[in-house]
Motif scaffolding. Structure first.
Motif, PDB file in Angstrom:
ATOM      1  N   VAL A  18      70.490  45.870  25.790  1.00  0.00           N
ATOM      2  CA  VAL A  18      69.852  47.179  25.842  1.00  0.00           C
ATOM      3  C   VAL A  18      69.455  47.575  24.424  1.00  0.00           C
ATOM      4  CG1 VAL A  18      70.115  49.605  26.482  1.00  0.00           C
ATOM      5  CG2 VAL A  18      71.251  47.825  27.846  1.00  0.00           C
ATOM      6  N   VAL A  19      68.172  47.803  24.235  1.00  0.00           N
ATOM      7  CA  VAL A  19      67.651  48.219  22.938  1.00  0.00           C
ATOM      8  C   VAL A  19      68.136  49.643  22.658  1.00  0.00           C
ATOM      9  CG1 VAL A  19      65.531  48.654  21.624  1.00  0.00           C
ATOM     10  CG2 VAL A  19      65.642  46.716  23.209  1.00  0.00           C
ATOM     11  N   GLU A  20      68.560  49.896  21.414  1.00  0.00           N
ATOM     12  CA  GLU A  20      69.005  51.242  21.049  1.00  0.00           C
ATOM     13  C   GLU A  20      67.909  52.256  21.369  1.00  0.00           C
ATOM     14  OE1 GLU A  20      70.005  50.782  16.914  1.00  0.00           O
ATOM     15  OE2 GLU A  20      71.905  49.782  17.391  1.00  0.00           O
ATOM     16  N   PRO A  21      68.287  53.468  21.787  1.00  0.00           N
ATOM     17  CA  PRO A  21      67.303  54.458  22.247  1.00  0.00           C
ATOM     18  C   PRO A  21      66.542  55.132  21.103  1.00  0.00           C
ATOM     19  CG  PRO A  21      69.506  55.375  22.380  1.00  0.00           C
ATOM     20  CD  PRO A  21      69.663  53.937  21.958  1.00  0.00           C
ATOM     21  N   LEU A  22      65.687  54.354  20.470  1.00  0.00           N
ATOM     22  CA  LEU A  22      64.900  54.831  19.340  1.00  0.00           C
ATOM     23  C   LEU A  22      63.423  55.011  19.689  1.00  0.00           C
ATOM     24  CD1 LEU A  22      66.275  52.268  16.724  1.00  0.00           C
ATOM     25  CD2 LEU A  22      67.105  54.598  17.143  1.00  0.00           C
ATOM     26  N   PHE A  23      63.005  54.464  20.828  1.00  0.00           N
ATOM     27  CA  PHE A  23      61.592  54.323  21.142  1.00  0.00           C
ATOM     28  C   PHE A  23      61.090  55.425  22.065  1.00  0.00           C
ATOM     29  CE2 PHE A  23      63.046  50.312  19.678  1.00  0.00           C
ATOM     30  CZ  PHE A  23      61.960  49.743  19.027  1.00  0.00           C
ATOM     31  N   ALA A  24      59.817  55.751  21.914  1.00  0.00           N
ATOM     32  CA  ALA A  24      59.119  56.685  22.795  1.00  0.00           C
ATOM     33  C   ALA A  24      57.969  55.954  23.464  1.00  0.00           C
ATOM     34  CB  ALA A  24      58.592  57.879  21.998  1.00  0.00           C
ATOM     35  N   ASN A  25      57.609  56.426  24.644  1.00  0.00           N
ATOM     36  CA  ASN A  25      56.528  55.821  25.417  1.00  0.00           C
ATOM     37  C   ASN A  25      55.199  56.466  25.022  1.00  0.00           C
ATOM     38  OD1 ASN A  25      54.978  54.556  27.304  1.00  0.00           O
ATOM     39  ND2 ASN A  25      56.322  55.015  29.011  1.00  0.00           N
ATOM     40  N   PHE A  26      54.249  55.655  24.577  1.00  0.00           N
ATOM     41  CA  PHE A  26      52.935  56.149  24.177  1.00  0.00           C
ATOM     42  C   PHE A  26      51.815  55.607  25.055  1.00  0.00           C
ATOM     43  CE2 PHE A  26      55.471  56.622  20.342  1.00  0.00           C
ATOM     44  CZ  PHE A  26      55.112  57.889  19.905  1.00  0.00           C
ATOM     45  N   GLY A  27      52.090  54.619  25.888  1.00  0.00           N
ATOM     46  CA  GLY A  27      51.047  53.989  26.684  1.00  0.00           C
ATOM     47  C   GLY A  27      50.818  54.669  28.018  1.00  0.00           C
ATOM     48  N   VAL A  91      55.685  46.525  22.288  1.00  0.00           N
ATOM     49  CA  VAL A  91      56.814  47.282  21.756  1.00  0.00           C
ATOM     50  C   VAL A  91      56.732  47.158  20.239  1.00  0.00           C
ATOM     51  CG1 VAL A  91      59.322  47.450  21.591  1.00  0.00           C
ATOM     52  CG2 VAL A  91      58.236  46.972  23.804  1.00  0.00           C
ATOM     53  N   MET A  92      56.610  48.310  19.585  1.00  0.00           N
ATOM     54  CA  MET A  92      56.371  48.350  18.146  1.00  0.00           C
ATOM     55  C   MET A  92      57.552  48.991  17.431  1.00  0.00           C
ATOM     56  SD  MET A  92      54.222  47.689  15.710  1.00  0.00           S
ATOM     57  CE  MET A  92      52.742  47.316  16.634  1.00  0.00           C
ATOM     58  N   TYR A  93      58.314  48.175  16.696  1.00  0.00           N
ATOM     59  CA  TYR A  93      59.375  48.712  15.856  1.00  0.00           C
ATOM     60  C   TYR A  93      58.709  49.220  14.583  1.00  0.00           C
ATOM     61  CZ  TYR A  93      63.847  49.090  13.414  1.00  0.00           C
ATOM     62  OH  TYR A  93      64.936  49.552  12.714  1.00  0.00           O
ATOM     63  N   GLY A  94      57.987  50.307  14.757  1.00  0.00           N
ATOM     64  CA  GLY A  94      57.155  50.930  13.751  1.00  0.00           C
ATOM     65  C   GLY A  94      56.341  52.004  14.452  1.00  0.00           C
ATOM     66  N   CYS A  95      55.224  52.367  13.863  1.00  0.00           N
ATOM     67  CA  CYS A  95      54.415  53.471  14.387  1.00  0.00           C
ATOM     68  C   CYS A  95      53.090  53.008  14.991  1.00  0.00           C
ATOM     69  CB  CYS A  95      54.127  54.470  13.268  1.00  0.00           C
ATOM     70  SG  CYS A  95      55.604  55.331  12.680  1.00  0.00           S
ATOM     71  N   VAL A  96      52.526  53.889  15.812  1.00  0.00           N
ATOM     72  CA  VAL A  96      51.216  53.695  16.412  1.00  0.00           C
ATOM     73  C   VAL A  96      50.373  54.935  16.106  1.00  0.00           C
ATOM     74  CG1 VAL A  96      52.088  52.203  18.247  1.00  0.00           C
ATOM     75  CG2 VAL A  96      51.952  54.670  18.641  1.00  0.00           C
ATOM     76  N   ARG A  97      49.089  54.860  16.395  1.00  0.00           N
ATOM     77  CA  ARG A  97      48.213  56.019  16.218  1.00  0.00           C
ATOM     78  C   ARG A  97      47.227  56.093  17.376  1.00  0.00           C
ATOM     79  NH1 ARG A  97      44.113  55.156  11.216  1.00  0.00           N
ATOM     80  NH2 ARG A  97      42.673  53.714  12.197  1.00  0.00           N
ATOM     81  N   VAL A 109      53.144  50.894  26.050  1.00  0.00           N
ATOM     82  CA  VAL A 109      53.283  50.941  24.595  1.00  0.00           C
ATOM     83  C   VAL A 109      54.505  51.791  24.275  1.00  0.00           C
ATOM     84  CG1 VAL A 109      52.272  51.645  22.385  1.00  0.00           C
ATOM     85  CG2 VAL A 109      50.785  50.769  24.209  1.00  0.00           C
ATOM     86  N   GLN A 110      55.478  51.175  23.625  1.00  0.00           N
ATOM     87  CA  GLN A 110      56.620  51.931  23.129  1.00  0.00           C
ATOM     88  C   GLN A 110      56.712  51.690  21.631  1.00  0.00           C
ATOM     89  OE1 GLN A 110      60.184  52.506  25.102  1.00  0.00           O
ATOM     90  NE2 GLN A 110      59.308  52.428  27.153  1.00  0.00           N
ATOM     91  N   ALA A 111      56.996  52.771  20.901  1.00  0.00           N
ATOM     92  CA  ALA A 111      57.057  52.708  19.441  1.00  0.00           C
ATOM     93  C   ALA A 111      58.040  53.752  18.942  1.00  0.00           C
ATOM     94  CB  ALA A 111      55.671  52.941  18.844  1.00  0.00           C
ATOM     95  N   LEU A 112      58.338  53.687  17.648  1.00  0.00           N
ATOM     96  CA  LEU A 112      59.256  54.649  17.047  1.00  0.00           C
ATOM     97  C   LEU A 112      58.624  56.016  16.872  1.00  0.00           C
ATOM     98  CD1 LEU A 112      60.948  52.464  14.284  1.00  0.00           C
ATOM     99  CD2 LEU A 112      61.739  52.941  16.618  1.00  0.00           C
ATOM    100  N   GLY A 113      57.313  56.053  16.653  1.00  0.00           N
ATOM    101  CA  GLY A 113      56.623  57.316  16.433  1.00  0.00           C
ATOM    102  C   GLY A 113      55.152  57.088  16.208  1.00  0.00           C
ATOM    103  N   SER A 114      54.471  58.154  15.824  1.00  0.00           N
ATOM    104  CA  SER A 114      53.043  58.051  15.535  1.00  0.00           C
ATOM    105  C   SER A 114      52.786  58.402  14.076  1.00  0.00           C
ATOM    106  CB  SER A 114      52.236  58.972  16.456  1.00  0.00           C
ATOM    107  OG  SER A 114      52.590  60.327  16.227  1.00  0.00           O
ATOM    108  N   HIS A 115      51.707  57.830  13.558  1.00  0.00           N
ATOM    109  CA  HIS A 115      51.312  58.065  12.169  1.00  0.00           C
ATOM    110  C   HIS A 115      49.796  57.898  12.101  1.00  0.00           C
ATOM    111  CE1 HIS A 115      51.050  57.856   7.842  1.00  0.00           C
ATOM    112  NE2 HIS A 115      52.346  58.104   7.751  1.00  0.00           N
ATOM    113  N   PRO A 116      49.082  58.804  11.441  1.00  0.00           N
ATOM    114  CA  PRO A 116      47.623  58.709  11.430  1.00  0.00           C
ATOM    115  C   PRO A 116      47.036  57.637  10.513  1.00  0.00           C
ATOM    116  CG  PRO A 116      48.333  60.631  10.191  1.00  0.00           C
ATOM    117  CD  PRO A 116      49.566  60.039  10.827  1.00  0.00           C
ATOM    118  N   ARG A 117      47.799  57.156   9.537  1.00  0.00           N
ATOM    119  CA  ARG A 117      47.265  56.190   8.559  1.00  0.00           C
ATOM    120  C   ARG A 117      47.310  54.775   9.130  1.00  0.00           C
ATOM    121  NH1 ARG A 117      49.692  57.679   3.863  1.00  0.00           N
ATOM    122  NH2 ARG A 117      47.796  58.782   3.338  1.00  0.00           N
ATOM    123  N   LYS A 118      46.218  54.006   8.925  1.00  0.00           N
ATOM    124  CA  LYS A 118      46.195  52.613   9.358  1.00  0.00           C
ATOM    125  C   LYS A 118      46.948  51.737   8.368  1.00  0.00           C
ATOM    126  CE  LYS A 118      41.757  51.455   7.240  1.00  0.00           C
ATOM    127  NZ  LYS A 118      40.396  50.990   7.479  1.00  0.00           N
TER     128      LYS A 118
END
Length: 163
Positions: A18-27, A91-97, A109-118
């Motif tokens: 079980v992956v630690e509960p750090l991720f949010a669903n963005f997809g 699954v992104m152990y990092g951010c998406v935008r 799509v699950q990721a740690l958070g969102s960030h506007p910078r590419k």
């Protein structure tokens, strides 16, 4: 395709990781699963771009982006390409935008958070290696099961009931 309900999978298969509960669903897909393909990179999404351009065949791309909160490693254009090429999820152990667009796509799509910078594009990183983050070890060809309850890793495809 069976409905993915991770609590039920945990009950039926207590040996799954079980992956630690750090991720949010963005997809646009709340639940997804598939064989794992891996990438390890840091603030450089060149290999992510390369991978989503290839046939996904229902696989899940797991990216260890070092948990960086400083840039996004996936945006709308790469996610759209992943959909076109048959990926089940990322699954992104990092951010998406571009999260409003990601939410409309038929892609998990699950990721740690969102960030506007590419991210940068330096061609750095590794593919098809074993990853360790968020309390689990993930190898290529493991199976990933995800929904809004969490993310599970199994070392083989699980025989899920059809629902």
């Amino acid at each position: 395709m069976p409905t993915i309900i991770t609590p039920d999978i945990c009950d039926a298969f207590p040996g799954v990781q079980v992956v630690e509960p750090l991720f949010a669903n963005f997809g646009g897909m709340d639940a997804f699963h598939g064989a794992v393909r891996t990438i390890k990179c840091f603030e450089d999404n060149s290999l992510v771009k390369q991978a989503v351009a290839e046939a996904g065949n229902g696989a899940v791309l797991v990216v260890d982006a070092g948990g960086s909160p400083r840039c996004a490693m996936l945006g709308d254009m790469l996610a759209e390409q992943a959909v076109e090429n048959g990926w089940a999820g990322i699954v992104m152990y990092g951010c998406v935008r571009d999260v409003d667009v990601l939410a409309t796509l038929p892609l998990g799509v699950q990721a740690l958070g969102s960030h506007p910078r590419k991210s940068e594009k330096r061609g750095e990183g590794q593919r098809d290696i074993t990853l360790s983050f968020a309390g689990v070890t993930i190898s290529p060809d493991d199976w990933l099961y995800a929904d809004n309850n969490g993310i599970l890793i199994a070392d083989h495809e699980l025989a899920l009931d059809q629902r």
